[in-house]
Design an enzyme around this catalytic site. Structure first.
Site, short mmCIF file in Angstrom:
data_model
loop_
_atom_site.label_atom_id
_atom_site.label_comp_id
_atom_site.label_asym_id
_atom_site.label_seq_id
_atom_site.Cartn_x
_atom_site.Cartn_y
_atom_site.Cartn_z
N ASP A 49 9.79 -21.85 16.34
CA ASP A 49 10.03 -21.01 15.48
C ASP A 49 9.33 -22.17 14.09
O ASP A 49 10.45 -22.68 13.68
CB ASP A 49 10.82 -20.72 15.32
CG ASP A 49 11.29 -19.60 13.74
OD1 ASP A 49 10.09 -18.46 14.03
OD2 ASP A 49 10.74 -20.08 13.08
N TYR A 54 6.76 -24.76 5.93
CA TYR A 54 7.62 -25.49 6.46
C TYR A 54 7.67 -27.26 5.77
O TYR A 54 8.14 -28.24 6.40
CB TYR A 54 8.45 -25.65 7.53
CG TYR A 54 8.99 -24.70 8.14
CD1 TYR A 54 9.50 -23.44 7.06
CD2 TYR A 54 9.42 -23.88 9.28
CE1 TYR A 54 10.63 -22.48 7.16
CE2 TYR A 54 10.15 -22.77 9.40
CZ TYR A 54 10.82 -22.38 8.78
OH TYR A 54 11.64 -20.72 8.98
N LYS A 79 4.67 -18.52 10.26
CA LYS A 79 4.99 -17.16 9.59
C LYS A 79 3.88 -17.56 8.06
O LYS A 79 2.72 -18.42 7.65
CB LYS A 79 6.07 -17.26 8.78
CG LYS A 79 7.31 -17.60 9.68
CD LYS A 79 8.22 -17.51 8.73
CE LYS A 79 9.78 -17.57 9.86
NZ LYS A 79 9.76 -18.95 10.65
N HIS A 112 6.37 -14.10 6.25
CA HIS A 112 7.69 -14.85 5.99
C HIS A 112 8.59 -13.49 4.25
O HIS A 112 9.38 -13.82 4.55
CB HIS A 112 7.23 -16.21 5.05
CG HIS A 112 8.32 -17.10 5.24
ND1 HIS A 112 8.19 -18.67 5.21
CD2 HIS A 112 9.48 -16.88 5.54
CE1 HIS A 112 9.02 -19.18 5.89
NE2 HIS A 112 10.03 -18.03 5.44
N ILE A 232 17.35 -18.39 16.49
CA ILE A 232 16.59 -19.80 16.64
C ILE A 232 17.53 -20.65 16.02
O ILE A 232 17.23 -21.23 14.65
CB ILE A 232 15.56 -19.53 16.29
CG1 ILE A 232 15.26 -18.93 14.30
CG2 ILE A 232 14.16 -18.81 17.02
CD1 ILE A 232 14.06 -18.49 13.41
N VAL A 236 18.45 -31.61 14.77
CA VAL A 236 17.56 -32.80 15.07
C VAL A 236 18.02 -33.27 16.19
O VAL A 236 17.76 -34.35 16.31
CB VAL A 236 16.75 -33.32 13.46
CG1 VAL A 236 15.83 -32.85 12.77
CG2 VAL A 236 18.19 -33.77 12.66
#
Length: 277
Positions: A49, A54, A79, A112, A232, A236
């Protein structure tokens, strides 16, 4: 569509299947996104996603291309950003997103935010309907829409959104909105499913974690899955990425679910959809 065996699929209102547990990349810099998504795919995630705002669609695309996985095994969501709302602008924005992702078809495309002060989401929705008709989007949905915004799309008479992706976690359980979704066949997808960690020290959650031998984050993700939410989580860290996927070998009891339900407190980590434009 095949998914990793451990991850169940949710069937959307148009028959498209989405893995119930996917990988989010909100706030991951583009130069770190490829490694994070690659780690997620290696761990077994198949749903990724992202979003235009982003700034990491290119990084996602690099990881998808490098994975060697068949396209049909992957589920990719992006989005439409607020500044690109409107019929023609939305179509241009979609072209820009697919170019960055290196894809011809996006599995799920979302508006969004409703941005009510702009009042362009109905025109944007018509653009998404066109993209579905043309086969460039497999399922169209929205993000951060309230019942009144959703009702307006439904009354428009075209497609009913397949998904509404909203902030949802034990501190903000959105029961009224989830009930609206259930009545209209809209799947609920949770962003910020762990409230950016704000719910992980709640005694109800830590107590269940101790009893089950799972982490508080795993308990919260399991709660989402048992509610039927699509979720979701983002990380990292490869170990955390794998841990977030390790939630299919235990169940929460009815008492556990009730204890977590009692922690609802209107805790928002992001803006309110009625005010954000």
């Amino acid at each position: 569509m095949s998914t990793t065996p451990a991850i169940p699929a949710v069937t959307l209102n148009n028959g498209v299947e989405i893995p119930q547990l996917g990988f989010g990349v909100f706030q991951v810099p583009d130069d770190e996104t490829t490694a994070a998504v690659s780690a997620a795919l290696e761990a077994g995630y198949r749903s990724i996603d992202t979003a235009a705002i982003y700034g990491n669609e290119t990084g996602v695309g690099r990881a998808l291309a490098a994975s060697g996985l068949p396209r049909e095994e992957l589920f990719v969501t992006t989005k439409l950003w607020n500044a690109d709302q409107g019929y023609d602008a939305a179509l241009r924005a979609f072209d820009a997103s697919t170019a960055k992702l290196g894809l011809d078809v996006v599995d799920l495309y979302l508006i969004h935010w409703p941005t009510p002060a702009r009042d362009r989401y109905l025109d944007s929705w018509r653009a998404l309907e066109r993209l579905v008709d043309e086969g460039r989007v497999r399922a169209a949905g929205v993000s951060n829409f309230q019942p009144a915004h959703l009702q307006r799309l439904i009354d428009h008479g075209g497609l009913v959104p397949a998904v509404n992706q909203v902030e949802l976690h034990p501190g903000l359980q959105q029961a009224e909105l989830r009930a609206f979704h259930a009545r209209h066949g809209i799947a609920t997808e949770a962003w910020s499913p762990l409230a950016q960690g704000a719910v992980l020290k709640d005694p109800a959650i830590t107590g269940i974690a101790t009893r089950t031998g799972k982490s508080p984050a795993q308990v919260v993700l399991r709660w989402h899955l048992q509610l039927g939410n699509i979720v979701i989580p983002k990380s990292v860290t490869p170990a955390r990425i794998r841990q977030n996927l390790d939630v299919f070998d235990f169940d929460l009891t009815a008492e556990d679910m009730a204890a977590i339900a009692a922690t609802d407190r209107e805790l928002r980590t992001g803006p309110h959809p009625d005010q954000f434009n």
